[in-house]
Design a protein around this motif. Structure first.
Motif, PDB file in Angstrom:
ATOM      1  N   ALA A  66       0.820  -1.209   0.000  1.00 36.54           N
ATOM      2  CA  ALA A  66       0.000   0.000   0.000  1.00 36.54           C
ATOM      3  C   ALA A  66       0.858   1.264   0.000  1.00 36.54           C
ATOM      4  O   ALA A  66       0.468   2.262  -0.599  1.00 36.54           O
ATOM      5  N   ARG A  67       1.996   1.220   0.653  1.00 36.98           N
ATOM      6  CA  ARG A  67       2.856   2.403   0.709  1.00 36.98           C
ATOM      7  C   ARG A  67       3.800   2.465  -0.475  1.00 36.98           C
ATOM      8  O   ARG A  67       3.654   3.307  -1.356  1.00 36.98           O
ATOM      9  N   SER A  68       4.745   1.568  -0.530  1.00 37.34           N
ATOM     10  CA  SER A  68       5.833   1.658  -1.509  1.00 37.34           C
ATOM     11  C   SER A  68       5.423   1.261  -2.917  1.00 37.34           C
ATOM     12  O   SER A  68       5.660   2.002  -3.866  1.00 37.34           O
ATOM     13  N   ARG A  71       2.785   3.619  -4.467  1.00 35.00           N
ATOM     14  CA  ARG A  71       3.391   4.912  -4.801  1.00 35.00           C
ATOM     15  C   ARG A  71       4.224   4.804  -6.080  1.00 35.00           C
ATOM     16  O   ARG A  71       4.127   5.649  -6.971  1.00 35.00           O
ATOM     17  N   LEU A  72       5.005   3.751  -6.191  1.00 34.93           N
ATOM     18  CA  LEU A  72       5.817   3.536  -7.384  1.00 34.93           C
ATOM     19  C   LEU A  72       4.934   3.343  -8.615  1.00 34.93           C
ATOM     20  O   LEU A  72       5.178   3.934  -9.669  1.00 34.93           O
ATOM     21  N   SER A  73       3.883   2.557  -8.478  1.00 31.13           N
ATOM     22  CA  SER A  73       2.992   2.288  -9.610  1.00 31.13           C
ATOM     23  C   SER A  73       2.274   3.546 -10.074  1.00 31.13           C
ATOM     24  O   SER A  73       2.136   3.784 -11.278  1.00 31.13           O
ATOM     25  N   VAL A  74       1.808   4.356  -9.145  1.00 29.23           N
ATOM     26  CA  VAL A  74       1.115   5.593  -9.517  1.00 29.23           C
ATOM     27  C   VAL A  74       2.077   6.560 -10.196  1.00 29.23           C
ATOM     28  O   VAL A  74       1.714   7.214 -11.185  1.00 29.23           O
ATOM     29  N   ALA A  75       3.311   6.639  -9.706  1.00 26.09           N
ATOM     30  CA  ALA A  75       4.297   7.516 -10.343  1.00 26.09           C
ATOM     31  C   ALA A  75       4.583   7.065 -11.772  1.00 26.09           C
ATOM     32  O   ALA A  75       4.637   7.879 -12.694  1.00 26.09           O
ATOM     33  N   VAL A  97      14.832   4.294 -10.970  1.00 27.70           N
ATOM     34  CA  VAL A  97      13.423   4.663 -10.848  1.00 27.70           C
ATOM     35  C   VAL A  97      12.948   4.472  -9.419  1.00 27.70           C
ATOM     36  O   VAL A  97      12.262   5.334  -8.856  1.00 27.70           O
ATOM     37  N   ILE A  98      13.319   3.365  -8.797  1.00 26.47           N
ATOM     38  CA  ILE A  98      12.891   3.086  -7.413  1.00 26.47           C
ATOM     39  C   ILE A  98      13.456   4.139  -6.463  1.00 26.47           C
ATOM     40  O   ILE A  98      12.741   4.654  -5.604  1.00 26.47           O
ATOM     41  N   VAL A  99      14.719   4.483  -6.623  1.00 25.02           N
ATOM     42  CA  VAL A  99      15.338   5.490  -5.753  1.00 25.02           C
ATOM     43  C   VAL A  99      14.687   6.861  -5.978  1.00 25.02           C
ATOM     44  O   VAL A  99      14.439   7.607  -5.030  1.00 25.02           O
ATOM     45  N   ALA A 100      14.383   7.182  -7.217  1.00 25.25           N
ATOM     46  CA  ALA A 100      13.786   8.483  -7.522  1.00 25.25           C
ATOM     47  C   ALA A 100      12.387   8.609  -6.948  1.00 25.25           C
ATOM     48  O   ALA A 100      11.995   9.693  -6.495  1.00 25.25           O
ATOM     49  N   VAL A 101      11.636   7.539  -6.897  1.00 28.63           N
ATOM     50  CA  VAL A 101      10.261   7.586  -6.401  1.00 28.63           C
ATOM     51  C   VAL A 101      10.238   7.648  -4.880  1.00 28.63           C
ATOM     52  O   VAL A 101       9.374   8.290  -4.294  1.00 28.63           O
ATOM     53  N   ARG A 102      11.164   6.997  -4.220  1.00 28.10           N
ATOM     54  CA  ARG A 102      11.190   6.986  -2.746  1.00 28.10           C
ATOM     55  C   ARG A 102      11.471   8.362  -2.279  1.00 28.10           C
ATOM     56  O   ARG A 102      11.114   8.978  -1.452  1.00 28.10           O
TER      57      ARG A 102
END
Length: 102
Positions: A66-68, A71-75, A97-102
């Protein structure tokens, strides 16, 4: 840190992650079968399986999803980039991509 201690956190999130993957796969299948957006089916299935979130066994993995992952999928959805496209570009791009979204 011992190997067993390192595996413990991963084992606690597995049941919840498996549940969210099953919901995602089911939503995708229903979307293809009924020609409707997969988000609609994911929401309906999520509401139907809401009781899983109150069980301690599933809570850590569902919370992570629900959190990570959400958030990544919506971005990525906002950028109109699919996980397949990132995979084609390689692991370094996926990590970026993962680092940029976090």
């Amino acid at each position: 840190m011992s190997e067993q201690a390192a595996q413990a956190p991963a084992q606690t999130i597995v049941p919840g992650l498996v549940a969210t993957v099953v919901v995602a796969l089911a939503a995708t299948y229903l979307s293809d079968h009924y020609h409707a957006p997969p988000v609609i089916f994911a929401l309906l299935l999520g509401m139907a399986l809401n009781a899983l979130s109150s069980e301690a066994r599933y809570t850590p993995g569902i919370d992570l999803s629900a959190r990570s992952l959400l958030r990544l999928s919506v971005a990525l959805l906002g950028l109109r980039i699919t996980f397949g496209q990132i995979g084609e570009l390689g692991w370094s791009t996926a990590a970026l991509v993962i680092v940029a979204v976090r």
